[in-house]
Write a protein that holds these residues in place. Structure first.
Motif, mmCIF file in Angstrom:
data_model
loop_
_atom_site.group_PDB
_atom_site.id
_atom_site.type_symbol
_atom_site.label_atom_id
_atom_site.label_comp_id
_atom_site.label_asym_id
_atom_site.label_seq_id
_atom_site.Cartn_x
_atom_site.Cartn_y
_atom_site.Cartn_z
ATOM 1 N N LEU A 115 0.831 -1.206 0.000
ATOM 2 C CA LEU A 115 0.000 0.000 0.000
ATOM 3 C C LEU A 115 0.865 1.256 0.000
ATOM 4 O O LEU A 115 0.599 2.212 -0.743
ATOM 5 C CB LEU A 115 -0.926 -0.006 1.218
ATOM 6 N N ILE A 116 1.898 1.291 0.826
ATOM 7 C CA ILE A 116 2.780 2.459 0.906
ATOM 8 C C ILE A 116 3.480 2.696 -0.422
ATOM 9 O O ILE A 116 3.561 3.834 -0.914
ATOM 10 C CB ILE A 116 3.796 2.279 2.046
ATOM 11 N N GLN A 117 3.970 1.622 -1.032
ATOM 12 C CA GLN A 117 4.674 1.763 -2.309
ATOM 13 C C GLN A 117 3.732 2.241 -3.408
ATOM 14 O O GLN A 117 4.065 3.155 -4.177
ATOM 15 C CB GLN A 117 5.302 0.428 -2.703
ATOM 16 N N SER A 118 2.549 1.649 -3.472
ATOM 17 C CA SER A 118 1.586 2.049 -4.485
ATOM 18 C C SER A 118 1.132 3.493 -4.290
ATOM 19 O O SER A 118 1.021 4.263 -5.256
ATOM 20 C CB SER A 118 0.372 1.108 -4.448
ATOM 21 N N SER A 119 0.901 3.883 -3.042
ATOM 22 C CA SER A 119 0.459 5.251 -2.761
ATOM 23 C C SER A 119 1.550 6.263 -3.081
ATOM 24 O O SER A 119 1.266 7.363 -3.566
ATOM 25 C CB SER A 119 0.034 5.375 -1.295
ATOM 26 N N ALA A 120 2.796 5.901 -2.791
ATOM 27 C CA ALA A 120 3.904 6.818 -3.072
ATOM 28 C C ALA A 120 4.061 7.050 -4.572
ATOM 29 O O ALA A 120 4.315 8.181 -5.013
ATOM 30 C CB ALA A 120 5.202 6.266 -2.485
ATOM 31 N N ASN A 131 1.693 6.353 -7.143
ATOM 32 C CA ASN A 131 0.497 6.791 -7.874
ATOM 33 C C ASN A 131 -0.211 7.995 -7.260
ATOM 34 O O ASN A 131 -1.083 8.580 -7.910
ATOM 35 C CB ASN A 131 -0.508 5.636 -7.966
ATOM 36 N N PHE A 132 0.145 8.364 -6.024
ATOM 37 C CA PHE A 132 -0.579 9.456 -5.369
ATOM 38 C C PHE A 132 0.361 10.567 -4.913
ATOM 39 O O PHE A 132 0.204 11.729 -5.303
ATOM 40 C CB PHE A 132 -1.369 8.900 -4.185
ATOM 41 N N LEU A 133 1.343 10.241 -4.090
ATOM 42 C CA LEU A 133 2.209 11.275 -3.538
ATOM 43 C C LEU A 133 3.136 11.878 -4.583
ATOM 44 O O LEU A 133 3.359 13.094 -4.589
ATOM 45 C CB LEU A 133 3.027 10.694 -2.379
ATOM 46 N N THR A 134 3.689 11.050 -5.455
ATOM 47 C CA THR A 134 4.641 11.557 -6.444
ATOM 48 C C THR A 134 4.008 12.584 -7.388
ATOM 49 O O THR A 134 4.595 13.654 -7.622
ATOM 50 C CB THR A 134 5.255 10.400 -7.244
ATOM 51 N N PRO A 135 2.814 12.349 -7.955
ATOM 52 C CA PRO A 135 2.201 13.395 -8.791
ATOM 53 C C PRO A 135 1.914 14.682 -8.026
ATOM 54 O O PRO A 135 2.096 15.777 -8.567
ATOM 55 C CB PRO A 135 0.901 12.733 -9.271
ATOM 56 N N PHE A 136 1.490 14.561 -6.765
ATOM 57 C CA PHE A 136 1.254 15.760 -5.967
ATOM 58 C C PHE A 136 2.553 16.530 -5.754
ATOM 59 O O PHE A 136 2.602 17.756 -5.857
ATOM 60 C CB PHE A 136 0.635 15.384 -4.621
ATOM 61 N N ARG A 137 3.621 15.794 -5.441
ATOM 62 C CA ARG A 137 4.911 16.440 -5.202
ATOM 63 C C ARG A 137 5.457 17.059 -6.501
ATOM 64 O O ARG A 137 6.081 18.131 -6.461
ATOM 65 C CB ARG A 137 5.895 15.417 -4.636
ATOM 66 N N ASN A 138 5.234 16.404 -7.620
ATOM 67 C CA ASN A 138 5.690 16.965 -8.898
ATOM 68 C C ASN A 138 4.986 18.288 -9.198
ATOM 69 O O ASN A 138 5.591 19.201 -9.776
ATOM 70 C CB ASN A 138 5.436 15.966 -10.027
ATOM 71 N N ALA A 144 -6.142 1.488 -4.153
ATOM 72 C CA ALA A 144 -5.072 0.835 -3.394
ATOM 73 C C ALA A 144 -5.503 0.576 -1.953
ATOM 74 O O ALA A 144 -5.233 -0.502 -1.394
ATOM 75 C CB ALA A 144 -3.805 1.688 -3.426
ATOM 76 N N GLN A 145 -6.180 1.548 -1.337
ATOM 77 C CA GLN A 145 -6.676 1.344 0.020
ATOM 78 C C GLN A 145 -7.725 0.247 0.084
ATOM 79 O O GLN A 145 -7.717 -0.586 1.001
ATOM 80 C CB GLN A 145 -7.260 2.655 0.560
ATOM 81 N N ALA A 146 -8.640 0.253 -0.892
ATOM 82 C CA ALA A 146 -9.686 -0.776 -0.909
ATOM 83 C C ALA A 146 -9.069 -2.167 -1.054
ATOM 84 O O ALA A 146 -9.479 -3.112 -0.358
ATOM 85 C CB ALA A 146 -10.664 -0.500 -2.051
ATOM 86 N N ALA A 147 -8.080 -2.291 -1.942
ATOM 87 C CA ALA A 147 -7.420 -3.590 -2.114
ATOM 88 C C ALA A 147 -6.680 -4.001 -0.840
ATOM 89 O O ALA A 147 -6.703 -5.174 -0.447
ATOM 90 C CB ALA A 147 -6.455 -3.521 -3.300
ATOM 91 N N TYR A 148 -6.056 -3.025 -0.188
ATOM 92 C CA TYR A 148 -5.319 -3.321 1.047
ATOM 93 C C TYR A 148 -6.248 -3.806 2.154
ATOM 94 O O TYR A 148 -6.001 -4.835 2.784
ATOM 95 C CB TYR A 148 -4.567 -2.069 1.488
ATOM 96 N N TYR A 149 -7.338 -3.075 2.372
ATOM 97 C CA TYR A 149 -8.248 -3.465 3.453
ATOM 98 C C TYR A 149 -8.967 -4.772 3.133
ATOM 99 O O TYR A 149 -9.228 -5.583 4.033
ATOM 100 C CB TYR A 149 -9.254 -2.345 3.713
#
Length: 389
Positions: free
Chosen positions: A132-137, A139-146, A259-264
């Motif tokens: 989950l952390i890897q997928s979120s980093a 697909n989610f955090l990296t575009p925001f940071r860019n 990603a969260q739904a798959a994780y939970y």
């Protein structure tokens, strides 16, 4: 060295003139060119996007990694362009601890076997959390940071250029205003020039100079206005790209939710499987309770057990008291050993440690008794009960 000194002097002069201009604008003593309402709206929208993007990104990082020390360490590794060392997360550490203790107590014992099974499941939960952390980093955090470090920095750069062009335009307007005033005064004096040929010659030269200065101020104003309009258009095009940024962030948000739904869902499946594996141990737990002589302590199983896999009855349930209850139409008090969720409207849900009234109904399955709690009545599995004297 001479070039650097001149450059420094020019920059200092520009800084001082800008400071004077800002001060005069603040006190309403200088003309200020206002941006159009649409551009102001776009600038406000960009600032709001930047503010909330940073906030969401920060809170997401806290969610994925609650330990601030680890976050600082990962940030330092990222700044140094080094790979973050692999470390076990809390689930994996707990799993290792449970597995080691289970082997210590003995895999052949009920408690040791349960610890090993729980430890293996905790390690699976830890692996799912890492995914989950890897997928979120990615697909989610990296575009925001860019966006914060790329697109928005470009917007800030162009906005600063627009501010400078606006100041240049206002300064050119001020120079033209002064030149027009001087030219008007010179026109008045030219209508009645003073006597004296030499004085008249100098006076005529001064008038020509003021007129040329006025023409130069008009030219500078046209150039400044053109540069300001062009920079405003560039800034506007960049700011209108915020809509595309929102659409891209929406796709990233959907990826994060998936990603969260798959994780939970994965964690839920792991825990369901673990509960099924531990379903063979309730009778052992009941025996341990009876051997300890603790009639008030019990172990609560938080899930409903289907009728086909009810736990085996404890030895105390095979006493003559149970046979007597079944052979008569009387009632007895019983203490609930485990939580039970009713599977149908004919059954009665149970809570661990509560005391209910039970009775035997002719023709009912031997694994069930009729339970009553106040006005509520329904079938209950007798393996979840301890008959009281």
């Amino acid at each position: 060295m001479e070039f650097n000194v001149r450059r420094l002097a020019a920059d200092a002069g520009t800084f001082l003139s800008r400071a004077v201009q800002f001060t005069e604008e603040k006190f309403g003593q200088a003309e200020k060119t206002e941006l159009d309402a649409h551009l102001e709206t776009l600038l406000s929208r960009a600032e709001s996007t930047k503010h909330w993007t940073e906030k969401i990104m920060k809170q997401t990082e806290v969610l994925l990694q609650p330990n601030p020390n680890v976050r600082v360490e990962e940030f330092l590794y990222e700044m140094l362009d080094k790979k973050v060392p692999m470390r076990a997360n809390n689930h994996e550490l707990l799993g290792e601890c449970m597995i080691d203790s289970g082997h210590e107590f003995g895999p052949g014992t009920a408690y040791g076997s349960a610890l090993i099974k729980c430890g293996e499941t905790e390690k699976l939960l830890g692996s799912a959390e890492k995914e989950l952390i890897q997928s979120s980093a990615i697909n989610f955090l990296t575009p925001f940071r860019n966006f914060i470090e790329g697109d928005f920095k470009t917007i800030l750069k162009e906005r600063k250029l627009l501010q400078n062009k606006r100041l240049n335009l206002d300064a050119a307007k001020n120079r033209l205003k002064k030149a027009r005033v001087a030219d008007a005064r010179s026109a008045e004096l030219n209508s009645s020039p003073p006597l004296g040929e030499e004085y008249v010659a100098h006076f005529s030269y001064m008038l020509s100079f003021l007129h040329v200065r006025w023409l130069k101020a008009e030219t500078e104003l046209r150039i400044a206005q053109s540069e300001f309009d062009r920079q405003a258009e560039i800034t506007r095009l960049l700011l209108e790209g915020i809509s595309s940024t929102h659409a891209h962030h929406l796709r990233c948000l959907n990826d994060f939710v998936d990603a969260q739904a798959a994780y939970y869902a994965q964690c839920y499946q792991y825990m369901v499987n673990l509960q099924k594996q531990l379903g063979s141990f309730p009778s052992t737990f009941s025996n341990n309770n009876q051997q300890a002589g603790s009639s008030s302590a019990s172990i609560s199983v938080p899930t409903a057990q289907p009728a086909a896999s009810l736990p085996a009855p404890p030895p105390s349930q095979t006493s003559p008291a149970l046979n007597e209850l079944r052979s008569t139409s009387g009632t007895r008090k019983a203490r609930v050993l485990y939580d039970y969720d009713a599977a149908s409207s004919s059954e009665l849900s149970l809570l661990a440690d509560e005391v209910i009234t039970v009775s035997s109904v002719p023709g009912m399955d031997t694994d069930w008794l009729m339970g009553q709690r106040g006005n509520q009545k329904g079938k209950v599995p007798f393996t979840y009960l301890e008959l009281l004297n």
